[in-house]
Design an enzyme around this catalytic site. Structure first.
Site, PDB file in Angstrom:
ATOM      1  N   ASN A 187       0.803  -1.124   0.120  1.00  0.00           N
ATOM      2  CA  ASN A 187       0.021  -0.069  -0.081  1.00  0.00           C
ATOM      3  C   ASN A 187       0.861   1.323   0.092  1.00  0.00           C
ATOM      4  O   ASN A 187       1.284   1.982   1.051  1.00  0.00           O
ATOM      5  CB  ASN A 187      -0.949   0.115   1.224  1.00  0.00           C
ATOM      6  CG  ASN A 187      -1.956  -1.037   1.165  1.00  0.00           C
ATOM      7  OD1 ASN A 187      -2.459  -1.388   0.156  1.00  0.00           O
ATOM      8  ND2 ASN A 187      -2.474  -1.633   2.355  1.00  0.00           N
ATOM      9  N   GLU A 268      -8.120  -3.482  -3.155  1.00  0.00           N
ATOM     10  CA  GLU A 268      -8.452  -2.696  -1.911  1.00  0.00           C
ATOM     11  C   GLU A 268      -8.199  -1.228  -1.836  1.00  0.00           C
ATOM     12  O   GLU A 268      -7.390  -0.555  -1.267  1.00  0.00           O
ATOM     13  CB  GLU A 268      -7.526  -3.385  -0.755  1.00  0.00           C
ATOM     14  CG  GLU A 268      -7.653  -4.833  -0.548  1.00  0.00           C
ATOM     15  CD  GLU A 268      -7.020  -5.357   0.727  1.00  0.00           C
ATOM     16  OE1 GLU A 268      -5.803  -5.000   0.899  1.00  0.00           O
ATOM     17  OE2 GLU A 268      -7.571  -6.645   1.357  1.00  0.00           O
ATOM     18  N   LYS A 336      -0.533 -14.851  -3.802  1.00  0.00           N
ATOM     19  CA  LYS A 336      -0.504 -15.532  -2.369  1.00  0.00           C
ATOM     20  C   LYS A 336      -0.700 -16.818  -2.570  1.00  0.00           C
ATOM     21  O   LYS A 336      -1.401 -17.225  -3.319  1.00  0.00           O
ATOM     22  CB  LYS A 336      -1.587 -14.703  -1.564  1.00  0.00           C
ATOM     23  CG  LYS A 336      -1.361 -13.254  -1.309  1.00  0.00           C
ATOM     24  CD  LYS A 336      -2.536 -12.687  -0.376  1.00  0.00           C
ATOM     25  CE  LYS A 336      -2.103 -11.061  -0.052  1.00  0.00           C
ATOM     26  NZ  LYS A 336      -2.985 -10.539   0.721  1.00  0.00           N
ATOM     27  N   ASP A 341      -6.723 -14.997   1.392  1.00  0.00           N
ATOM     28  CA  ASP A 341      -5.847 -14.148   2.148  1.00  0.00           C
ATOM     29  C   ASP A 341      -5.078 -14.856   3.275  1.00  0.00           C
ATOM     30  O   ASP A 341      -5.102 -14.434   4.419  1.00  0.00           O
ATOM     31  CB  ASP A 341      -6.705 -13.064   2.427  1.00  0.00           C
ATOM     32  CG  ASP A 341      -5.478 -12.050   2.704  1.00  0.00           C
ATOM     33  OD1 ASP A 341      -4.595 -11.973   2.793  1.00  0.00           O
ATOM     34  OD2 ASP A 341      -6.056 -10.724   3.460  1.00  0.00           O
ATOM     35  N   GLU A 369      -0.189 -12.469  10.773  1.00  0.00           N
ATOM     36  CA  GLU A 369      -1.418 -11.464  10.622  1.00  0.00           C
ATOM     37  C   GLU A 369      -2.656 -12.348  10.919  1.00  0.00           C
ATOM     38  O   GLU A 369      -3.413 -11.786  11.907  1.00  0.00           O
ATOM     39  CB  GLU A 369      -1.713 -10.986   9.202  1.00  0.00           C
ATOM     40  CG  GLU A 369      -2.954 -10.282   8.833  1.00  0.00           C
ATOM     41  CD  GLU A 369      -3.395  -9.656   7.512  1.00  0.00           C
ATOM     42  OE1 GLU A 369      -2.430  -9.751   6.733  1.00  0.00           O
ATOM     43  OE2 GLU A 369      -4.289  -9.058   7.363  1.00  0.00           O
TER      44      GLU A 369
END
Ligand code: GCV
Length: 682
Positions: A187, A268, A336, A341, A369
């Protein structure tokens, strides 16, 4: 004792305490030499000096032995690979010599034999992705602030301490074969391409270079308009094309061995070529052309999904498959491991092996995460091993995921693998002492994608905890049980969080605790857990069969049919692919509901067992790391209980069946968990 001498003794004691303090900062790099070694090396360079110094500092072979380091071409040695012999290391490149030295020392320090062996890397590029922001924060970071960036007036200044830390970081990476680092978040901030930022990148690159590590950056697709003053960022616009060419040229003036860009586009909320009616290929190729003269690459992420898709798991495949064959040969599509995710367990993404005319690389997540942050002890290598060894069937038997990305199945110009780093400013780098094992394991698997998680765990424990040579006693009472804990830990996490194919039922935002109930009005459905578990009184699970979203059809036969039928679908993926009634009969003969309950309970029991093993290991480990891990395990145990109670009590509202009477009762009320463990933010 007078005042002066008592202060002196106090300082001495403090110094001694400090020397013996064990904060984990030294990672797996603890081996000290036990004798001297004569090194013969005809060339000199900064990389070779590091290789020699490492040998001198860590030599545990025969005293006064001679080791020859030779850069000599050999067809059997590929890329930065090396040949280890009983008296030396041969390689085609200087980093190859360095990797050979680390392998030799690792073998000495873990008690493995030194025989003649050629070791070639599975991937040309073995890269850490740092999700670090220019203000020093880290997206999904659980080990303190960034080691590269910081906030404030002097944010871009480079201090001597920075360089010392970056050197340690580079050394740790080189010791496990990592040769690339993307220094900032996908990002991406447009600031990354400003002059002062690039000066800092140059300073970092200068420190990493002697260790064979290239630097890469994530950039924002709309940078031409955001910081370049252009009216558009359309990838087919000549001014935009020129703007990127000029930026890339500028980067190579500063950093001649710059690796390339990593791009998150049209995902996103990030800008991308689709904003201008263009495709991912248009965007990626425009950048790839700018890199062509310098040998740089573009890693273009396939992590895309939009709110109107009927099944998020299908989307990357739907968007990227039609573009297969349209990308330049210096573009790699970064996918990925799973289609959604980084969940505790997902089937592999169907893009692996399906994109046959495009280079594809895997993105793994080292930072936890979705696996308990830096609080839970979860060794991730078993998950990555399961993924890399998954059979795709795309080119018949043996087309495992590893081979669809390492160039052995398809003629990829470039091969690579990426891991989202778990590194921060915490003294032990990773927040949890055992999270270091995940950094280590990523590097070792990136070098050799055939290694087993057992072998990697064995090495890591010996290097990280043992005072070599390890005694039999230590092997029996520390190495063996602790290794067992590591090897079981991922399955335990799956059990207490998301067994049997459950996925993405996390509390929103922080993705730590349970949140299967969280689905407020107005929030994108694919950001809420009920979208993924689909629980109702009739049953539970996401129907991805041919009668449902048809995600199964993205897999090659026989997987397609296998996944499509609940009778043949592996039970570990059952609720990923099927919506089944609560009383569906499992292979064990139990109902689905009972089996769900037993898995959650088992997960909790496994963590309790880990606590026992660790407590018993106390005599074999330093006090500081012992108590840090002990305390984290207690926290993990409490959290596993919350997961079990929260999920069972919530799903019981639909199943309306009793929790089997032979397992422990929930200890927390559902209301209490919802109130205390769900942050009401998306
Ligand atoms: C960097 C998930 C994470 C985001 C991450 C994103 C991605 O959605 O929650 O924090 O953003 O994946 O991989 O781009």
């Amino acid at each position: 004792m007078n005042m002066k001498s008592s202060i002196g003794s106090f300082i001495l004691i403090l110094t001694a305490l400090h020397l013996h303090a064990e904060d984990g900062h030294n990672l797996w790099l603890r081996g000290k030499s036990t004798g001297s070694v004569n090194i013969v090396c005809a060339r000199s360079s900064s990389t070779l000096s590091i290789a020699k110094q490492e040998l001198e500092q860590g030599w545990q072979g025969k005293d006064e032995a001679t080791v020859v380091l030779a850069i000599k071409k050999d067809k059997a040695i590929k890329g930065d690979g090396f040949k280890l012999t009983t008296n030396g290391i041969q390689a085609n490149t200087e980093p190859g010599i360095l990797y050979g030295v680390y392998e030799l020392l690792r073998r000495q320090q873990t008690g493995q034999s030194i025989q003649e062996v050629i070791s070639n890397p599975s991937y040309e590029r073995r890269i850490l992705n740092h999700w670090d922001n220019p203000d020093g924060s880290i997206e999904r970071g659980y080990a303190g602030l960034s080691i590269f960036w910081r906030k404030g007036e002097n944010g871009y200044a480079v201090t001597e301490n920075d360089k010392i830390l970056w050197r340690k970081y580079a050394r740790a990476n080189a010791s496990i074969g990592i040769n690339g680092a993307v220094l900032n978040n996908v990002n991406a901030s447009p600031l990354m391409l400003t002059a002062e930022c690039l000066e800092k990148v140059k300073a970092i690159a200068d420190v990493l270079r002697p260790y064979g590590i290239k630097t890469y950056l994530s950039v924002k697709f709309s940078s031409p308009s955001l910081i370049g003053g252009l009216k558009t960022s359309d990838p087919l616009d000549p001014d935009v094309i020129n703007w990127w060419k000029t930026r890339v040229k500028e980067i190579y003036r500063l950093i001649p061995d710059f690796g390339g860009f990593l791009i998150k586009a049209n995902s996103e909320g990030q800008p991308g070529p689709q904003d201008f009616g263009r495709t991912h290929a248009d965007g990626a190729n425009m950048m790839a052309d700018a890199f062509k003269p310098y040998g740089g690459i573009v890693m273009w992420r396939a992590f895309v999904y939009s709110p109107n898709s009927t099944d998020r798991a299908c989307q990357a495949y739907n968007e990227f498959m039609p573009l297969d064959g349209q990308f330049r040969d210096n573009v790699i599509i970064q996918v990925k491991n799973g289609p959604v995710d980084f969940q505790p367990r997902e089937p592999f993404s169907p893009l692996f092996g399906a994109m046959k005319k495009t280079s594809v690389m895997a993105e793994l997540q080292i930072t936890q995460e979705y696996l308990g942050h830096s609080i839970h002890l979860v060794y991730l290598a078993p998950m990555w091993e399961e993924f890399l060894k998954s059979e795709t069937w795309q080119e018949g038997t043996g087309s495992i995921v590893a081979r669809t990305t390492d160039g052995s199945l398809f003629p990829q110009k470039h091969t690579a693998i990426a891991g989202v780093a778990n590194i921060g400013l915490d003294a032990n780098w990773c927040g949890h002492h055992f999270a270091q094992a995940n950094w280590y394991a990523f590097g070792r698997l990136a070098w050799n994608n055939q290694l087993t998680s057992e072998k990697i765990a064995d090495e890591w424990i010996r290097l990280t905890f043992s005072k070599a040579p390890a005694s039999n006693d230590w092997n029996e009472y520390f190495l063996a049980p602790v290794k067992q804990v590591m090897l079981e830990s991922r399955e335990a996490a799956v059990n207490y969080m998301m067994p049997l194919g459950f996925h993405h039922i996390f509390a929103p935002q922080d993705h730590y605790g349970p949140g299967p109930w969280w689905g407020p009005q107005g929030v994108r459905k694919d950001w809420t857990p009920p979208y993924y578990h689909q629980a109702d009184t009739a049953g539970v699970g996401f129907d991805r069969t041919t009668k449902g979203s048809d995600a199964v059809s993205q897999y090659h036969e026989p997987l397609n049919s296998l996944f499509n039928d609940p009778e043949t679908c592996p039970e570990i993926h059952l609720l990923w692919f099927h919506h089944l009634s609560w009383d569906y009969k499992m292979k064990s003969g139990q109902t689905l509901w009972d089996e769900i309950c037993y898995h959650y309970d088992k997960g909790v029991q496994q963590v309790r067992q880990f606590q026992k093993v660790w407590d018993k290991a106390e005599p074999y480990v330093d006090a500081e790391r012992f108590s840090a891990v002990q305390s984290k395990l207690r926290n993990q145990s409490r959290n596993a209980q919350i997961w079990k109670d929260g999920c069972l009590l919530y799903f019981q509202q639909f199943s309306k069946m009793p929790i089997p009477y032979d397992i422990e009762r929930p200890m927390n009320d559902l209301d209490y968990i919802i109130k205390n463990f769900t942050k009401d933010r998306p």
